[in-house]
Scaffold this motif. Structure first.
Motif, PDB file in Angstrom:
ATOM      1  N   VAL A  27      28.224  51.611  35.003  1.00  0.00           N
ATOM      2  CA  VAL A  27      29.302  51.306  33.901  1.00  0.00           C
ATOM      3  C   VAL A  27      28.748  50.875  32.137  1.00  0.00           C
ATOM      4  O   VAL A  27      27.968  50.866  32.321  1.00  0.00           O
ATOM      5  N   GLY A  28      30.571  50.481  32.169  1.00  0.00           N
ATOM      6  CA  GLY A  28      29.843  50.095  30.800  1.00  0.00           C
ATOM      7  C   GLY A  28      29.634  48.760  30.196  1.00  0.00           C
ATOM      8  O   GLY A  28      29.616  48.122  31.561  1.00  0.00           O
ATOM      9  N   GLY A  29      29.012  48.199  29.357  1.00  0.00           N
ATOM     10  CA  GLY A  29      27.600  47.668  28.937  1.00  0.00           C
ATOM     11  C   GLY A  29      26.625  47.837  29.305  1.00  0.00           C
ATOM     12  O   GLY A  29      25.200  47.682  29.649  1.00  0.00           O
ATOM     13  N   ASP A  30      25.744  48.445  30.918  1.00  0.00           N
ATOM     14  CA  ASP A  30      24.838  49.016  31.527  1.00  0.00           C
ATOM     15  C   ASP A  30      23.797  49.612  30.063  1.00  0.00           C
ATOM     16  O   ASP A  30      24.233  50.682  29.405  1.00  0.00           O
ATOM     17  N   ARG A  31      22.529  49.001  30.298  1.00  0.00           N
ATOM     18  CA  ARG A  31      21.951  49.817  29.370  1.00  0.00           C
ATOM     19  C   ARG A  31      20.394  50.440  29.972  1.00  0.00           C
ATOM     20  O   ARG A  31      20.225  49.672  31.361  1.00  0.00           O
ATOM     21  N   LEU A  32      20.732  51.536  30.007  1.00  0.00           N
ATOM     22  CA  LEU A  32      19.970  53.145  30.971  1.00  0.00           C
ATOM     23  C   LEU A  32      18.572  53.437  30.819  1.00  0.00           C
ATOM     24  O   LEU A  32      18.510  53.268  29.258  1.00  0.00           O
ATOM     25  N   GLN A  33      17.623  53.291  31.778  1.00  0.00           N
ATOM     26  CA  GLN A  33      16.547  54.098  31.263  1.00  0.00           C
ATOM     27  C   GLN A  33      16.005  54.892  32.713  1.00  0.00           C
ATOM     28  O   GLN A  33      16.178  54.715  33.548  1.00  0.00           O
ATOM     29  N   ILE A  34      15.484  56.318  32.539  1.00  0.00           N
ATOM     30  CA  ILE A  34      14.884  56.885  33.676  1.00  0.00           C
ATOM     31  C   ILE A  34      13.459  57.196  33.460  1.00  0.00           C
ATOM     32  O   ILE A  34      12.537  57.555  32.499  1.00  0.00           O
ATOM     33  N   LYS A  35      12.576  56.290  34.774  1.00  0.00           N
ATOM     34  CA  LYS A  35      10.902  56.350  34.357  1.00  0.00           C
ATOM     35  C   LYS A  35      10.923  57.261  35.991  1.00  0.00           C
ATOM     36  O   LYS A  35      10.763  56.321  36.528  1.00  0.00           O
ATOM     37  N   PRO A  36      11.069  57.957  35.692  1.00  0.00           N
ATOM     38  CA  PRO A  36      11.080  58.957  36.966  1.00  0.00           C
ATOM     39  C   PRO A  36      10.151  58.534  37.980  1.00  0.00           C
ATOM     40  O   PRO A  36       8.826  58.043  37.830  1.00  0.00           O
ATOM     41  N   PRO A  37      10.261  58.073  39.417  1.00  0.00           N
ATOM     42  CA  PRO A  37      11.684  59.110  40.832  1.00  0.00           C
ATOM     43  C   PRO A  37      12.673  57.917  39.943  1.00  0.00           C
ATOM     44  O   PRO A  37      13.606  58.009  40.841  1.00  0.00           O
ATOM     45  N   VAL A  38      12.394  56.511  39.835  1.00  0.00           N
ATOM     46  CA  VAL A  38      13.354  55.505  39.394  1.00  0.00           C
ATOM     47  C   VAL A  38      14.245  55.577  38.359  1.00  0.00           C
ATOM     48  O   VAL A  38      14.157  55.886  37.154  1.00  0.00           O
ATOM     49  N   LEU A  39      15.403  54.844  38.521  1.00  0.00           N
ATOM     50  CA  LEU A  39      16.879  55.218  37.647  1.00  0.00           C
ATOM     51  C   LEU A  39      17.283  53.249  37.478  1.00  0.00           C
ATOM     52  O   LEU A  39      16.283  52.281  37.973  1.00  0.00           O
ATOM     53  N   TRP A  73      22.096  50.264  46.748  1.00  0.00           N
ATOM     54  CA  TRP A  73      20.990  50.587  48.070  1.00  0.00           C
ATOM     55  C   TRP A  73      21.345  52.132  47.822  1.00  0.00           C
ATOM     56  O   TRP A  73      20.381  53.318  47.964  1.00  0.00           O
ATOM     57  N   ALA A  74      22.625  53.298  47.264  1.00  0.00           N
ATOM     58  CA  ALA A  74      22.681  55.104  47.431  1.00  0.00           C
ATOM     59  C   ALA A  74      21.058  55.091  46.194  1.00  0.00           C
ATOM     60  O   ALA A  74      20.938  56.008  45.931  1.00  0.00           O
ATOM     61  N   CYS A  75      21.468  54.528  44.431  1.00  0.00           N
ATOM     62  CA  CYS A  75      19.956  54.205  43.933  1.00  0.00           C
ATOM     63  C   CYS A  75      18.841  54.408  44.296  1.00  0.00           C
ATOM     64  O   CYS A  75      17.849  55.706  44.404  1.00  0.00           O
ATOM     65  N   GLN A  76      18.364  53.421  45.164  1.00  0.00           N
ATOM     66  CA  GLN A  76      17.012  53.104  45.704  1.00  0.00           C
ATOM     67  C   GLN A  76      16.602  54.348  46.649  1.00  0.00           C
ATOM     68  O   GLN A  76      16.018  54.554  46.695  1.00  0.00           O
ATOM     69  N   ARG A  77      18.087  54.533  47.302  1.00  0.00           N
ATOM     70  CA  ARG A  77      17.803  55.457  48.481  1.00  0.00           C
ATOM     71  C   ARG A  77      17.463  57.527  47.627  1.00  0.00           C
ATOM     72  O   ARG A  77      16.245  57.710  47.957  1.00  0.00           O
ATOM     73  N   VAL A  78      17.844  57.930  46.573  1.00  0.00           N
ATOM     74  CA  VAL A  78      17.290  58.993  45.965  1.00  0.00           C
ATOM     75  C   VAL A  78      15.869  58.256  44.947  1.00  0.00           C
ATOM     76  O   VAL A  78      15.221  59.227  45.307  1.00  0.00           O
ATOM     77  N   ALA A  79      16.000  57.434  44.913  1.00  0.00           N
ATOM     78  CA  ALA A  79      14.596  57.164  43.944  1.00  0.00           C
ATOM     79  C   ALA A  79      13.660  57.710  45.010  1.00  0.00           C
ATOM     80  O   ALA A  79      12.124  57.347  44.853  1.00  0.00           O
ATOM     81  N   ALA A  80      13.257  56.719  46.573  1.00  0.00           N
ATOM     82  CA  ALA A  80      12.694  56.734  47.298  1.00  0.00           C
ATOM     83  C   ALA A  80      11.517  58.203  47.714  1.00  0.00           C
ATOM     84  O   ALA A  80      10.721  58.057  48.564  1.00  0.00           O
ATOM     85  N   GLN A  81      12.331  59.018  46.992  1.00  0.00           N
ATOM     86  CA  GLN A  81      11.938  60.601  47.430  1.00  0.00           C
ATOM     87  C   GLN A  81      11.794  60.664  48.887  1.00  0.00           C
ATOM     88  O   GLN A  81      11.016  61.563  49.574  1.00  0.00           O
ATOM     89  N   LYS A  82      12.845  59.986  49.869  1.00  0.00           N
ATOM     90  CA  LYS A  82      12.493  60.739  51.794  1.00  0.00           C
ATOM     91  C   LYS A  82      14.008  61.410  52.141  1.00  0.00           C
ATOM     92  O   LYS A  82      14.860  61.494  51.459  1.00  0.00           O
ATOM     93  N   ASP A  83      14.080  62.020  53.455  1.00  0.00           N
ATOM     94  CA  ASP A  83      15.107  62.372  53.868  1.00  0.00           C
ATOM     95  C   ASP A  83      15.874  63.460  52.385  1.00  0.00           C
ATOM     96  O   ASP A  83      16.710  63.677  52.882  1.00  0.00           O
ATOM     97  N   GLY A  84      15.175  64.300  51.877  1.00  0.00           N
ATOM     98  CA  GLY A  84      15.362  64.902  51.447  1.00  0.00           C
ATOM     99  C   GLY A  84      16.125  64.973  49.900  1.00  0.00           C
ATOM    100  O   GLY A  84      16.980  65.345  49.080  1.00  0.00           O
ATOM    101  N   TYR A  85      15.714  63.399  49.579  1.00  0.00           N
ATOM    102  CA  TYR A  85      15.898  63.360  48.296  1.00  0.00           C
ATOM    103  C   TYR A  85      15.027  63.460  47.002  1.00  0.00           C
ATOM    104  O   TYR A  85      13.514  63.275  47.842  1.00  0.00           O
ATOM    105  N   SER A  86      15.145  63.670  46.023  1.00  0.00           N
ATOM    106  CA  SER A  86      13.759  64.076  45.229  1.00  0.00           C
ATOM    107  C   SER A  86      13.619  63.018  43.709  1.00  0.00           C
ATOM    108  O   SER A  86      13.291  63.799  43.188  1.00  0.00           O
ATOM    109  N   GLY A  87      14.382  61.965  43.931  1.00  0.00           N
ATOM    110  CA  GLY A  87      14.013  61.157  42.684  1.00  0.00           C
ATOM    111  C   GLY A  87      15.066  61.206  41.606  1.00  0.00           C
ATOM    112  O   GLY A  87      14.971  62.846  41.419  1.00  0.00           O
TER     113      GLY A  87
END
Length: 375
Positions: free
Chosen positions: A274-286, A296-310
């Motif tokens: 949201v507004g004011g957040d500072r973002l970086q992407i260090k694959p596979p983690v946001l 939790w939803a972002c951690q699920r993507v970053a975990a690269q399990k159950d079909g998620y690629s990070g």
């Protein structure tokens, strides 16, 4: 027995008249002249007074005659009355449906795989075996939104064209028509979907009788309801699936115009910041504000399990692990859960609050493992 049956018939007739007059009073209370409403109430009262079993038969006959002579004009309707009532009911139902859609819940269909595996778009896959029996195919279509498409050459021939058409030539259902010398085979889906499903025949190809021209399955994208009330009373939160329009997002609409598409589209992504957040992407983690995203939803993507690629780097924004982007105030950063195959804020920037439509709430069809509340 004759007199008892006759009395019961008269009483039933009077009850029907009383009910009819009551309905006319309710429906016409705001539109009928006052004099007409007074006469309707008088007639209704007269009919109601004779409904008790203690009323003598002569009195019922007298009332029926009086209703016919004195109030007969109120008891008759024109031949269009029933149709008007049905039309009114239909209009009220349509108005209610449009009201719900406009202010509360809007249906939405997932077209692509940018949110996979959380939400599934239209999927066309080649099949090596023939379609199952018709009862299984009907169940698959109704319950899972899965259709089966197979076309076989009935004779030897040369393919003269592979084109899109309409079912039976007139019904507005897009089909793929494979035309050869003296015969045509149809696939009940569009040409692009047929190509995605592995159909390779083209104009000029020589085919033999019994040769498989097309054999694939097609799964409909998830259908969901969008909660349009949520963002009227609060702001989007990190980790929520949300829907927004592309109006004014030049990075999206310029590409649409190149494809001949004018006007705003609906997109569905996950609000990761949201507004004011500072973002970086260090694959596979946001990373958000100097630490891995804790939603939790972002951690699920970053975990690269159950079909998620990070999470993967972008092409316009966040193109390297050291790049930092600060989301403008009152704006939102949208990313797909299928990060490597998602055209999102990494390509065209943040989402303005004026573009918000609502929160992804509930997958109502098909009845797959994704059915239910969206997480």
């Amino acid at each position: 027995m004759f007199f008892f049956g006759h009395a019961r018939a008269e009483r039933k007739h009077l009850k029907a008249i009383e009910h009819f007059l009551g309905k006319r009073i309710r429906y016409g209370r705001d539109v009928l002249p006052e004099k007409t409403l007074v006469r309707l109430k008088e007639a209704k009262k007269l009919a109601k007074e004779t409904l008790s079993w203690g009323t003598e038969g002569e009195r019922r006959a007298e009332v029926l005659k009086r209703l016919e002579t004195q109030y007969g004009d109120l008891l008759r309707t024109d031949k269009h009355h029933g149709r008007r009532e049905n039309a009114e009911v239909a209009l009220v139902a349509i108005a209610l449906a449009l009201g719900v859609r406009a202010y509360f819940l809007q249906p939405f269909k997932i077209p692509t795989h940018s949110m996979r595996p959380t939400l599934l778009g239209i999927l066309n896959e080649p099949e090596s075996r023939p379609p199952p029996a018709w009862p299984v195919r009907i169940f698959d279509l109704v319950w899972l939104g899965k259709g089966w498409h197979r076309a076989v050459a009935p004779k030897d021939g040369t393919i003269t064209s592979v084109r899109e058409g309409r079912l039976l030539g007139v019904i507005p259902w897009t089909t793929t028509e494979i035309v050869a010398d003296g015969w045509t085979e149809s696939v009940w889906t569009g040409l692009q979907q047929s190509r995605e499903g592995g159909m390779k025949v083209r104009a000029g190809d020589q085919v033999k009788a019994g040769e498989i021209l097309s054999n694939f399955s097609s799964i409909s994208g998830d259908h969901l309801f969008v909660n349009k009330v949520a963002y009227q009373i609060r702001k989007p939160k990190r980790g929520e699936t949300f829907v927004f329009t592309t109006d004014g997002i030049e990075g999206i609409e310029s590409g649409l115009r190149l494809r001949g598409i004018e006007g705003s589209q609906y997109y569905i992504k996950r609000c990761v910041a949201v507004g004011g957040d500072r973002l970086q992407i260090k694959p596979p983690v946001l990373w958000i504000n100097g630490q891995p995203a804790h939603d939790w939803a972002c951690q699920r993507v970053a975990a690269q399990k159950d079909g998620y690629s990070g999470y993967t780097l972008g092409q316009t924004f966040l193109t390297g692990p050291e790049d930092v982007y600060e989301v403008p105030a009152r704006h939102y950063w949208a990313m797909g859960d299928n990060s490597p195959n998602s055209f999102d804020s990494r390509g065209w920037g943040p989402v303005s609050p004026r573009n918000l439509v609502g929160k992804g709430a509930f997958v109502y069809w098909p009845f797959s493992k994704r059915w239910g509340l969206i997480h």
